[in-house]
Every structure is written in structure tokens, then in C-alpha cells.
Design a protein around this motif. Structure first.
Motif: not given
Length: 98
Positions: A13-42
């Protein structure tokens, strides 16, 4: 890595900030096919070149919007997230609007 989840993150959705979109994209990069991702906040902070508190705020907001869900990942209780974009169909919101 799931290109499906990455594509959905970039089309979130367009109503998320660029920073939120970037975090979401990096989180998605770690995601398995079932959507699970476990990168640390760091690790997310390092990849996005932002502070850990900024990542934490972005994750909280993405969770509030239902784009991700917090989940326990393994027997050790490591923090993980489930990217729910493709399941909710929210990746099409905000696109093509003028």
C-alpha cells in the motif's frame, strides 16, 4: 529468498513510508515460501542503513497494518516474522491511482 514476497513488498500500500517499505522489502528477501523470515533487527538495520530503533518502529507499524505478523520461529524461540502480503492481497492497493 522469495521473489514473490519481494515483489509484493514493493507493491505494498502507498500509505507506508519509504523506510517501512524498505524494511518490508528486506524482510521479504529473507522470507521462505511460507512467508516466514527470521533476520535480527540488527541485521535489518545494517542492510537498510538505519538504526535498530527505526527498524523496530517500522516492524511495529507493518504489523499494525497486517502486512507482517510476529511469530516464534524455532525451538529456541528466535523472533521471526511472517510476511502476509500475498495472503492478504494487499499488494495491489494503492497502485494505479492518480
Amino acid at each position: 529468498m522469495s521473489t514473490t514476497h519481494i515483489g509484493a513488498a514493493l507493491d505494498a500500500p502507498a500509505d507506508i513510508s519509504p523506510t517501512e517499505r524498505m524494511v518490508l522489502a528486506f524482510l521479504a528477501q529473507y522470507a521462505a515460501p511460507d512467508g516466514m523470515a527470521a533476520p535480527t533487527v540488527s541485521r535489518l538495520a545494517e542492510r537498510a542503513n538505519i538504526s535498530p530503533p527505526t527498524v523496530t518502529r517500522a516492524l511495529r507499524r507493518l504489523g499494525e497494518l497486517g502486512l507482517i505478523q510476529r511469530a516464534a520461529h524455532d525451538q529456541l524461540g528466535a523472533l521471526a516474522w511472517r510476511v502476509t502480503l500475498s495472503a492478504t492481497g494487499s499488494g495491489s492497493q494503492g497502485r494505479g491511482q492518480a
